[in-house]
Design a protein around this motif. Structure first.
Motif, short mmCIF file in Angstrom:
data_model
loop_
_atom_site.label_atom_id
_atom_site.label_comp_id
_atom_site.label_asym_id
_atom_site.label_seq_id
_atom_site.Cartn_x
_atom_site.Cartn_y
_atom_site.Cartn_z
N VAL A 1 51.39 42.71 50.40
CA VAL A 1 50.02 42.70 49.91
C VAL A 1 49.17 43.74 50.63
N GLY B 1 52.35 37.59 45.58
CA GLY B 1 50.92 37.89 45.66
C GLY B 1 50.55 39.35 45.56
N VAL B 2 51.53 40.26 45.46
CA VAL B 2 51.19 41.67 45.27
C VAL B 2 50.78 41.88 43.81
N THR B 3 50.00 42.91 43.58
CA THR B 3 49.60 43.21 42.21
C THR B 3 50.57 44.21 41.61
N GLN C 1 50.04 47.68 42.90
CA GLN C 1 50.60 47.88 44.25
C GLN C 1 52.10 48.13 44.19
N GLU D 1 49.56 42.51 34.67
CA GLU D 1 49.46 41.72 35.89
C GLU D 1 50.17 40.38 35.73
N SER E 1 48.88 32.50 39.70
CA SER E 1 48.44 33.64 40.50
C SER E 1 47.27 33.26 41.41
N LYS F 1 47.27 33.27 45.61
CA LYS F 1 46.31 33.98 46.46
C LYS F 1 45.48 33.05 47.34
N TYR G 1 39.45 40.32 42.75
CA TYR G 1 40.23 41.06 41.75
C TYR G 1 39.29 41.77 40.77
N GLY H 1 42.81 44.96 41.28
CA GLY H 1 44.17 44.86 41.81
C GLY H 1 44.66 46.12 42.49
N ALA I 1 47.45 38.51 40.32
CA ALA I 1 48.55 38.98 41.17
C ALA I 1 49.85 38.53 40.52
N ASN I 2 50.95 38.88 41.15
CA ASN I 2 52.27 38.43 40.68
C ASN I 2 52.70 37.22 41.51
#
Length: 386
Positions: A121, A173-175, A178, A199, A254, A258, A291, A296, A329-330
């Protein structure tokens, strides 16, 4: 006389056959019996090597006692010409039969050097590690951020080895932005990415890849895995949830992802948001507001301003009813499962408790008490840091 000679010859032949049979039985027993290796080793087989060279190295490292028997056993089982290049973990006590199967089988290298590209993240990191055969654990050799500067010489040297393995590790939790940006730093991958995937549709996981794998193909694999995870969790969802589609469940997952990094809390956090939706309350969660500010693309890196909490955006859940329009996020599998099978609670509020987790409450009065305790902890922490 000739009869006597013939009889002696037959007797000698029988003795020889018995001796040969005994030698074969002994050799077979040696080939299949546990070997002399007292501690596991990592055996590197160079490209273009042969079984004689490998068997002699094994004998020199006390992994086999009779290298000739190993070669004969490989010949007998038609494996002599199937030797593979790579690095292989030879377990203690491995028989010659086990070793031949390992070195000529269909599996990949089982030890040696592994390059793990971790996408998190707050940043990315290339980590080079080696398997310690004695402990069967990986030890980090070097680590660096490939997007921040030149790679160390050691990394370049290892990249030239044919049996170095590669892995992409995507954190929960990464987008999607990212992930795509970070993959540009994976020099063992190939190709460009046409568009950032929607997303939430990339599955956080660890992916072993071959050098030259297309970035677009890897992203496609991530989307397939996330789709399969979501479909299975949706089929096994609890009754009476306040969302109608898997896509809405993914948005909730998601948010859960987060809001907490504590695995045991995910289903409780999900229960709070599910209860709020059922009650017609706004979700009022900071990560959605963030967000809406960053889209993101990176980390906000500061606290939210009052003006931002009051600004109307599609993601400001202090201002809008229901869910935001997309995931933020993922989410990982655990958060997806939490969103679709939340705990059964009466909680409507939660706030940090100072331990890394959260304090949950059913009423606003209880929540205000929890908030006051958290403010006191914050003030104490700020005082001690000055």
């Amino acid at each position: 006389m000739w009869k006597h000679i013939a009889a002696n010859g037959i007797s000698l032949l029988i003795v020889l056959l018995i001796a040969v049979g005994g030698m074969i039985a002994w050799g077979k027993a040696q080939y299949e019996a546990p070997g002399p290796l007292a501690q596991a080793i990592c055996l590197r087989v160079e490209s273009g090597s042969n079984l004689r060279r490998v068997s002699e190295e094994l004998a020199g490292r006390d992994a086999v006692k009779y290298p000739q028997i190993l070669r004969m056993g490989a010949d007998y089982t038609d494996r002599s010409d199937k030797l593979k290049a790579g690095s292989f973990l030879i377990e203690e006590g491995s028989s010659m039969q086990d070793i031949v199967a390992l070195l000529t089988g269909d599996g990949q290298s089982t030890c040696g050097t592994e390059v793990v590209y971790r996408i998190g993240v707050t940043g990315q990191e290339m980590r080079v590690r080696e398997l310690d055969p004695a402990t069967n654990r990986f030890e980090v050799v070097t680590e660096f951020d490939p997007l921040a500067g030149a790679a160390p010489d050691l990394y370049a040297d290892l990249r030239s080895l044919s049996d170095t393995r590669y892995r992409i590790a995507v954190a929960e939790g990464v987008t999607s932005w990212q992930v795509v940006e970070a993959l540009k730093g994976a020099d063992f991958l190939a190709g460009d990415v046409a568009d950032v995937p929607p997303e939430g549709l990339l599955a956080p996981n660890s992916y072993e890849v071959e050098p030259g794998t297309l970035r677009q193909d890897l992203l496609g694999h991530m989307q397939e895995m996330q789709g399969a995870r979501l479909a299975e969790a949706w089929d096994n969802r609890a009754d009476g949830l306040p969302y109608d589609t898997p896509e809405e469940a993914l948005i909730m997952a998601s948010i859960v992802e987060k809001e907490t990094g504590v695995p045991e809390e995910r289903r409780q956090v999900a229960s709070v948001f599910v209860n709020r939706l059922r009650e017609g309350m706004r979700l009022q969660t900071d990560p959605t507001v963030i967000y809406g500010i960053t889209n993101g693309q990176g980390v906000l890196g500061r606290g939210l301003r009052r003006s931002e909490l009051q600004r109307a955006t599609p993601y400001n859940t202090y201002e809008i009813d229901g869910l935001p329009p997309t995931p933020i996020a993922n989410p990982g599998l655990a958060s997806i499962e939490a969103a679709l099978n939340p705990d059964s609670t009466d909680f409507l509020f939660f706030v940090a408790d100072g331990s890394g987790g959260h304090a949950f409450a059913q009423t606003l009065a209880e929540h205000n008490d929890n908030v006051a305790r958290w403010r006191a902890i914050e003030a104490e922490q700020e005082t001690s840091s000055n």
